[in-house]
Structure formats: C-alpha cells, structure tokens
Design a protein around this motif. Structure first.
Motif, PDB file in Angstrom:
ATOM      1  N   ILE A 119     -10.839  26.595  24.176  1.00 44.49           N
ATOM      2  CA  ILE A 119     -12.087  27.357  24.177  1.00 44.49           C
ATOM      3  C   ILE A 119     -12.268  27.938  22.779  1.00 44.49           C
ATOM      4  N   LEU A 120     -13.358  27.562  22.115  1.00 44.51           N
ATOM      5  CA  LEU A 120     -13.672  28.109  20.798  1.00 44.51           C
ATOM      6  C   LEU A 120     -14.939  28.939  20.882  1.00 44.51           C
ATOM      7  N   ILE A 121     -14.922  30.131  20.271  1.00 45.31           N
ATOM      8  CA  ILE A 121     -16.095  30.997  20.274  1.00 45.31           C
ATOM      9  C   ILE A 121     -16.507  31.311  18.841  1.00 45.31           C
ATOM     10  N   SER A 122     -17.791  31.624  18.685  1.00 47.71           N
ATOM     11  CA  SER A 122     -18.360  31.897  17.370  1.00 47.71           C
ATOM     12  C   SER A 122     -18.089  33.346  16.961  1.00 47.71           C
ATOM     13  N   PRO A 123     -18.343  33.688  15.687  1.00 50.33           N
ATOM     14  CA  PRO A 123     -18.164  35.070  15.237  1.00 50.33           C
ATOM     15  C   PRO A 123     -19.030  36.067  16.008  1.00 50.33           C
ATOM     16  N   THR A 124     -20.259  35.673  16.389  1.00 52.60           N
ATOM     17  CA  THR A 124     -21.124  36.623  17.105  1.00 52.60           C
ATOM     18  C   THR A 124     -20.597  36.901  18.510  1.00 52.60           C
ATOM     19  N   THR A 125     -20.076  35.886  19.177  1.00 47.94           N
ATOM     20  CA  THR A 125     -19.473  36.116  20.488  1.00 47.94           C
ATOM     21  C   THR A 125     -18.193  36.925  20.348  1.00 47.94           C
ATOM     22  N   TYR A 126     -17.408  36.619  19.335  1.00 49.54           N
ATOM     23  CA  TYR A 126     -16.168  37.363  19.103  1.00 49.54           C
ATOM     24  C   TYR A 126     -16.447  38.842  18.854  1.00 49.54           C
ATOM     25  N   ALA A 127     -17.498  39.131  18.084  1.00 46.54           N
ATOM     26  CA  ALA A 127     -17.829  40.520  17.768  1.00 46.54           C
ATOM     27  C   ALA A 127     -18.125  41.328  19.028  1.00 46.54           C
ATOM     28  N   GLU A 128     -18.669  40.682  20.059  1.00 53.83           N
ATOM     29  CA  GLU A 128     -19.032  41.386  21.284  1.00 53.83           C
ATOM     30  C   GLU A 128     -17.904  41.447  22.307  1.00 53.83           C
ATOM     31  N   THR A 129     -16.851  40.685  22.077  1.00 53.30           N
ATOM     32  CA  THR A 129     -15.798  40.586  23.102  1.00 53.30           C
ATOM     33  C   THR A 129     -14.395  40.841  22.575  1.00 53.30           C
ATOM     34  N   ALA A 130     -14.236  41.053  21.286  1.00 46.46           N
ATOM     35  CA  ALA A 130     -12.906  41.106  20.661  1.00 46.46           C
ATOM     36  C   ALA A 130     -11.977  42.112  21.318  1.00 46.46           C
ATOM     37  N   ALA A 131     -12.519  43.227  21.789  1.00 46.99           N
ATOM     38  CA  ALA A 131     -11.685  44.297  22.334  1.00 46.99           C
ATOM     39  C   ALA A 131     -10.884  43.866  23.556  1.00 46.99           C
ATOM     40  N   VAL A 132     -11.356  42.851  24.271  1.00 49.22           N
ATOM     41  CA  VAL A 132     -10.662  42.454  25.507  1.00 49.22           C
ATOM     42  C   VAL A 132     -10.069  41.043  25.417  1.00 49.22           C
ATOM     43  N   LEU A 133     -10.142  40.403  24.244  1.00 51.28           N
ATOM     44  CA  LEU A 133      -9.700  39.015  24.126  1.00 51.28           C
ATOM     45  C   LEU A 133      -8.276  38.882  23.618  1.00 51.28           C
ATOM     46  N   THR A 134      -7.634  37.790  24.014  1.00 49.70           N
ATOM     47  CA  THR A 134      -6.412  37.308  23.381  1.00 49.70           C
ATOM     48  C   THR A 134      -6.773  36.035  22.637  1.00 49.70           C
ATOM     49  N   VAL A 135      -6.564  36.049  21.324  1.00 51.51           N
ATOM     50  CA  VAL A 135      -6.910  34.909  20.474  1.00 51.51           C
ATOM     51  C   VAL A 135      -5.623  34.245  20.002  1.00 51.51           C
ATOM     52  N   SER A 136      -5.503  32.946  20.246  1.00 54.42           N
ATOM     53  CA  SER A 136      -4.286  32.230  19.885  1.00 54.42           C
ATOM     54  C   SER A 136      -4.355  31.599  18.502  1.00 54.42           C
ATOM     55  N   ASP A 137      -5.564  31.413  17.986  1.00 60.33           N
ATOM     56  CA  ASP A 137      -5.705  30.751  16.693  1.00 60.33           C
ATOM     57  C   ASP A 137      -7.120  30.984  16.183  1.00 60.33           C
ATOM     58  N   GLN A 138      -7.323  30.762  14.900  1.00 60.71           N
ATOM     59  CA  GLN A 138      -8.670  30.783  14.334  1.00 60.71           C
ATOM     60  C   GLN A 138      -8.755  29.757  13.218  1.00 60.71           C
ATOM     61  N   MET A 139      -9.970  29.272  12.981  1.00 61.72           N
ATOM     62  CA  MET A 139     -10.166  28.228  11.972  1.00 61.72           C
ATOM     63  C   MET A 139     -11.502  28.432  11.283  1.00 61.72           C
ATOM     64  N   THR A 140     -11.557  28.037  10.038  1.00 64.42           N
ATOM     65  CA  THR A 140     -12.803  28.087   9.285  1.00 64.42           C
ATOM     66  C   THR A 140     -13.385  26.686   9.217  1.00 64.42           C
ATOM     67  N   VAL A 141     -14.643  26.558   9.616  1.00 60.61           N
ATOM     68  CA  VAL A 141     -15.295  25.253   9.669  1.00 60.61           C
ATOM     69  C   VAL A 141     -16.660  25.348   8.993  1.00 60.61           C
ATOM     70  N   ALA A 142     -17.211  24.206   8.671  1.00 61.92           N
ATOM     71  CA  ALA A 142     -18.537  24.136   8.042  1.00 61.92           C
ATOM     72  C   ALA A 142     -19.429  23.238   8.881  1.00 61.92           C
ATOM     73  N   PRO A 143     -19.998  23.742   9.971  1.00 60.53           N
ATOM     74  CA  PRO A 143     -20.842  22.907  10.841  1.00 60.53           C
ATOM     75  C   PRO A 143     -22.090  22.430  10.113  1.00 60.53           C
ATOM     76  N   LYS A 144     -22.521  21.238  10.465  1.00 60.66           N
ATOM     77  CA  LYS A 144     -23.749  20.689   9.900  1.00 60.66           C
ATOM     78  C   LYS A 144     -24.926  21.598  10.242  1.00 60.66           C
ATOM     79  N   GLY A 145     -25.767  21.864   9.249  1.00 57.88           N
ATOM     80  CA  GLY A 145     -26.947  22.690   9.470  1.00 57.88           C
ATOM     81  C   GLY A 145     -26.726  24.171   9.278  1.00 57.88           C
ATOM     82  N   ILE A 146     -25.483  24.583   8.958  1.00 61.17           N
ATOM     83  CA  ILE A 146     -25.166  25.997   8.730  1.00 61.17           C
ATOM     84  C   ILE A 146     -24.925  26.200   7.236  1.00 61.17           C
TER      85      ILE A 146
END
Length: 328
Positions: A161-188
């Motif tokens: 399950i991968l979530i975006s920075p905006t979703t993370y900002a709203e849920t970080a307080a209750v999440l357990t995150v196992s990893d993170q990665m920096t990506v460059a999606p097309k159109g961003i």
C-alpha cells in the motif's frame, strides 16, 4: 446515498469540486492463475475476490466508482464527506490486503498460484457528479488527482500500500510506515515521496504481516531473457541476464542492459541446457544499485505454474547445498 436520492437534484447531470481520498487497487498474478483454471473457474475466482473486496469497501463507507476487471476505483469523501475520509481509506486498504489472504486460501490448498494486490491512495481535489446522458448516467470522478492515484498504484508491488504526501499528512499520527521512496510520476512537476503503509492505530488497529523474504545466493546463476514493458505492452528488444540470488517472490538479477527502478519486466527462465522454461514471468524492479547499474532486485508479480515448479526445484537444490555446507 438515500439522502441524495431523496432530493430531485441528486439525479441531475452536473458536477462539483470536492476534496476526496482516492483508492485504486489492482491484482497481481491474475494472469498466471487464469492460465491454470478453466474459464468458469476464472470467473468464479474473480467474483469471489470482488465480493470480498466490495464487502470491505462498503464497511469502511467507500464509494465504488469503477470495477474494471480485477481493478477497483474507490472514493472516500464523495458523495458524502466525513472528517476521517483519509484515515478510513488507509484502513480500508489494510483490511483489503488482509481479506485477500482468505480469498487465496482455496488456491493455496490446491497448489495453484496465489494473487497479490497493489493499492495506491491519494488525497486531492476532483470534480465529482453524474456523468453521461439522459439515457445512461453514472456517478463519476475526473481530475488530475485521479491520474496521480493511478501513477502511485503503478509503483506498488503485490501486497503493498503506497500513499501520497497529502494522504500521509492527514493520517501520519496513526500510521505505521515500513518504507518510503522518492519518485517522479509522469505529469508531476517535481518528485514526490510515497509512503509504504504496514499498519494503522487509532480506532482501526490493523497491521499487515511482516515479510520474511531473504535473498540467498545461488550456487549457479540462472540465465534469463527479459524485455521492459512499456505500459502494458512488451518492448521489442530482448536482453539477457542472470538470477544470482533468489527468494520465494524476489530475486537479484545481473542484467546486460540496465533498467530503471520501478520498471516492469517480462522474463523467460532458461534451463542449464539453454531450453526455455514454459511460461512468462512478470516482475517489477524494486531496487537498483547506484554503484553497479547491472544489478537490480525484482519482485515477481506473476509466476506461471511451470516456472514456479522450476524455481521451487532450484530453491530445493539451493537449500540442500547450504545445509551440507553448514554441516561440514
């Protein structure tokens, strides 16, 4: 939904801007499973899978916008919004992954390939409303946030399950995150950080099992041929490579032509005699080595039965070699 239907304007064509959390899921390994089953059995599995996933989504008050084969597009925040939309979306994704284990159980017992699911989640502004004509209307969603969610889902491996920075900002307080990665999606315009979620606390208390995959060096490298997928289509050029380390669903390859992280590959295994093992494997590049471009780690997303049997034989041989070495 009853509140919407009670109002005459609820069925009118039109749209409104809304902040929503979007969930997209896609099944990995379905092609390999379909090759082993009769058409009726394929549809039985697909309907069993969808019934299980729909039950979970409705329990978390998600709105199912599309069912495209084995893929799902779900909104949290439309047509009705709640303060915990983003949190419920992430909890729903975790519950979906946990529920998939039950869906796989009959195939595991029968010795058939199991399927995995990748899920991408993003929170952003979209246009929602009734789309269509007077003859045919559906509740739909459009906007760049939908496209970005699809891009995020495309980076996932099975079970992830991968979530975006905006979703993370709203849920970080209750999440357990196992990893993170920096990506460059097309159109961003700029790279973004994606977060791999393995658990959520608060009112939900859900956690994914901890992966136990360990790559083990092979006594003799396995030859492979591979091509890089462009979208869902295989490229025209085949390259050579070697599997040098192996686990159940991951492998380390030495490739003749470097490939980028998150590339999707189609592979053929070769026996020591040079004979091609029947069936096509599909894998995603999950790690590249900055100091050695020819080394990559892949996660297999689809393994046909003949290839699975061949790899199981290799792993069995590898186990016996390691055991004898430990005894000496």
């Amino acid at each position: 939904m009853a509140q919407l239907l009670d109002a005459p304007e609820g069925l009118e064509l039109g749209g409104a801007k809304r902040k929503v959390t979007i969930l997209m899921s896609d099944v990995r390994g379905f092609t390999a499973l379909a090759e082993c089953l009769e058409p009726q059995a394929v549809m039985t599995f697909l309907n069993r899978y969808l019934e299980a996933m729909v039950d979970v989504i409705l329990a978390y008050r998600g709105t199912i916008i599309e069912i495209l084969g084995d893929g799902l597009l779900v909104l949290f925040g439309a047509p009705l919004s709640r303060d915990d939309d983003a949190e419920r979306a992430v909890a729903c994704a975790l519950a979906m992954q946990l529920r998939l284990a039950d869906t796989n159980a009959p195939h595991r017992q029968a010795g058939l390939p199991e399927v995995d699911m990748g899920i991408g989640i993003h929170t952003g502004e979209v246009v929602v409303g009734n789309i269509g004509s007077q003859q045919r209307t559906k509740y739909g969603v459009v906007g760049s946030a939908v496209n970005l969610t699809g891009r995020i889902e495309s980076y996932t491996t099975g079970g992830q399950i991968l979530i975006s920075p905006t979703t993370y900002a709203e849920t970080a307080a209750v999440l357990t995150v196992s990893d993170q990665m920096t990506v460059a999606p097309k159109g961003i315009a700029a790279p973004i950080t994606l977060y791999a979620v393995s658990g959520i606390g608060g009112a939900h208390q859900l956690c994914l099992p901890t992966p136990t995959e360990t790559l083990v060096a092979l006594p003799q490298a396995l030859a492979v041929r591979y091509t890089v997928l462009e979208g869902k289509f295989a490229g025209s050029t085949m390259y050579g490579g070697r599997v040098v380390k192996l686990a159940t669903r991951t492998a380390e390859l030495h490739v003749d032509q470097p490939v980028a992280a998150f590339s999707n590959l189609k592979l053929h295994l070769l026996r020591p005699s040079g004979e091609v093992v029947p069936g096509e494997l599909f894998a995603k590049v999950v790690e590249t080595m900055p100091d050695e471009a020819s080394r990559v780690v892949v996660h297999f997303t689809s393994i046909p039965e003949a290839a699975r049997t061949f790899l199981d034989t290799v792993r069995g041989y590898e186990y016996h070699v390691i055991t004898r070495a430990e005894q000496v």
